[in-house]
Design an enzyme around this catalytic site. Sequence first.
Site, mmCIF file in Angstrom:
data_model
loop_
_atom_site.group_PDB
_atom_site.id
_atom_site.type_symbol
_atom_site.label_atom_id
_atom_site.label_comp_id
_atom_site.label_asym_id
_atom_site.label_seq_id
_atom_site.Cartn_x
_atom_site.Cartn_y
_atom_site.Cartn_z
ATOM 1 N N SER A 1 42.994 36.955 36.378
ATOM 2 C CA SER A 1 41.814 37.463 37.042
ATOM 3 C C SER A 1 41.297 36.570 38.163
ATOM 4 O O SER A 1 40.444 36.987 38.952
ATOM 5 C CB SER A 1 40.693 37.640 36.000
ATOM 6 O OG SER A 1 40.337 36.386 35.412
ATOM 7 N N SER B 1 44.847 33.944 33.215
ATOM 8 C CA SER B 1 44.169 34.128 34.492
ATOM 9 C C SER B 1 44.136 32.930 35.421
ATOM 10 O O SER B 1 43.602 33.021 36.520
ATOM 11 C CB SER B 1 42.743 34.617 34.247
ATOM 12 O OG SER B 1 42.752 35.888 33.640
ATOM 13 N N LYS C 1 35.117 30.854 41.685
ATOM 14 C CA LYS C 1 35.344 32.206 41.170
ATOM 15 C C LYS C 1 34.016 32.894 40.884
ATOM 16 O O LYS C 1 33.082 32.279 40.357
ATOM 17 C CB LYS C 1 36.198 32.124 39.899
ATOM 18 C CG LYS C 1 36.583 33.471 39.294
ATOM 19 C CD LYS C 1 37.483 33.278 38.072
ATOM 20 C CE LYS C 1 37.894 34.594 37.443
ATOM 21 N NZ LYS C 1 38.807 34.408 36.282
#
Length: 440
Positions: free
Chosen positions: A136, A160, A67
Site C-alpha cells: 500500500s 506494503s 505516507k
Amino acid sequence: MEAHTLGLVEAARAIRDGRLDGAAYRAALVERIRRIDPEIRAFTCLADPDDAATGAGPLAGIPVAVKDIFATSGLPTTNGSQIYADRIPDADAWVVERLRSLGASVLGKTVTTEFAWRHAGPTRNPWNTAHTPGGSSSGSAAAVAAGLAPLALGSQTFGSVIRPAAFCGVVGLKPSYGAIPRIGVHPLAPSLDHVGVFTRSVADAAFALSLLTAVSDADPHGRPLPGFSLDTALAPLPAPRLAFVRTSQWDVADTSQKALTETAAARFGAAGGVVEDVVLPASFVGMWEAARTILACEASAIFGPLAERYPDLMSAVLKELVAEGAAIAAPAYIDALRLQAQLREELGTVLVGFDAILTLPAAGPAPEGLDYTGNPAFCVPWTFLGVPAVNLPAGLHDGMPLGIQLVGRYRDDLHLLRVAAWCETILDHHTVPSLAASGP
C-alpha cells in the site's frame, strides 16, 4: 552535486559539513517533483516551503516523504479515503514529530491505497508508468525510486513496504514489530502493523532506523530494539551464512524472480558466504491463514463502524474485509494470535547457525496495470512473525526491477542490516529508471 542523486547519509553529511545548503536541497527536490510527479503521481500534496526545518540535528535539512496514513499537523491526512478527504490533523504522528526533532522536515504526503488495504491509488511505477508501483505504500516507494526524496515513510501489515520496494527497485526496510511507535498512524490490524522506511541503500535505511527506534507508553506493542548508533558507516558482516527458504508459495512465483534469487544465492556463495537450503518446519504452514484471520478480525473491528456510517465512501474490497472478519469466531482469532507468538520464538531455533534468511520479496516484476498492487504472500510470513525484513534491488527483467528479501531474527535488526550491506556489495546493482536519471 545533483540533489536527486543523493542518498540519505550522503545528503545529511553534505549539509552537516557545509557542502550543501539544506534550503537549496529541498527547493531542488520540490522543483523536480513539480516537473516529474505529474507523470508518477507519488504525492498527494506538498508541504509549505516555510515548513522546511532550520534546526540542528543528525537529519538537519533532510526533506522526508510521508505516507498519507501518518498524521501531519497542518497538512491533509486522508488515509487514501474519501471519508477523510478534508482532514487536517492538529498533531503529528510520533515518527513525524521525531523526524522534525532530528532536524528533518516533511516534504509532502505520498499516496497510499485506501486505509493501507487493496483499493489502489493513482501512483505509477517510475520504471514503466503502465505498471503498478505496488501497495500500500505506493507513493513512498515511487518517490524514492524517482529521485524525489532520499527517505520516505511507509507501513506494512502484509507486504506494503517490501513488495513496493521490490517493484520500484529501492531498499525497503520493515523493522521488527514494535521498533518504531505507530501513534498517529491509522491502523489496519494492530497485531500486524509495522512502520517502515524506503531509501536508496542499506546504509541509509540503517541510519534512519538508528534514529527512529524507540518505545512509547502510548503504543504498547512489541519490544524495544537494542539501541545502536551509526555515526560511522554501517559495517557489512563478512561472509554471512544464509538460509535459502523456498516457502510453500515458491511455485507461484515468476520464473524470472526464482532465477534471479537463485543466481544471487550462487553469487553470495562464490563471494565467500554460505547459502544452504532450509525447509521451514510443518508448524509454519499455517502462517498465511493465521495472518489473514488476525487481519480480517482486527480490520473488521476498526472499520466496521465506518462501513456502517459511510457505505458509499468505502471501497468494496474494504467492506468485504470487514464482513470477512465479522464472520470469524473469537476462538479462531485467539488461536491465530497464539500461533503468532509461538512461531516467532520457533524461528530463532530454525535460524541457529545462520545469520539471515534469503527468500523472495514478490512473485516477480510489477504487474502491468494500476488496479492490482501485487501478491503479498511472499512477505506475509515475516510480517506475521514480526521479524525484520529488507528488500535489496538485485536485477531487471524486461526493464522492470526485481529484488531479493533478507529476513532476520526478532529484534536483531542491526545484524540483519549488516548482512544486507554485505549482500548489497556483492550484488552491486545500482541501476535507476531513466526518468530518475534525468534532470537536476
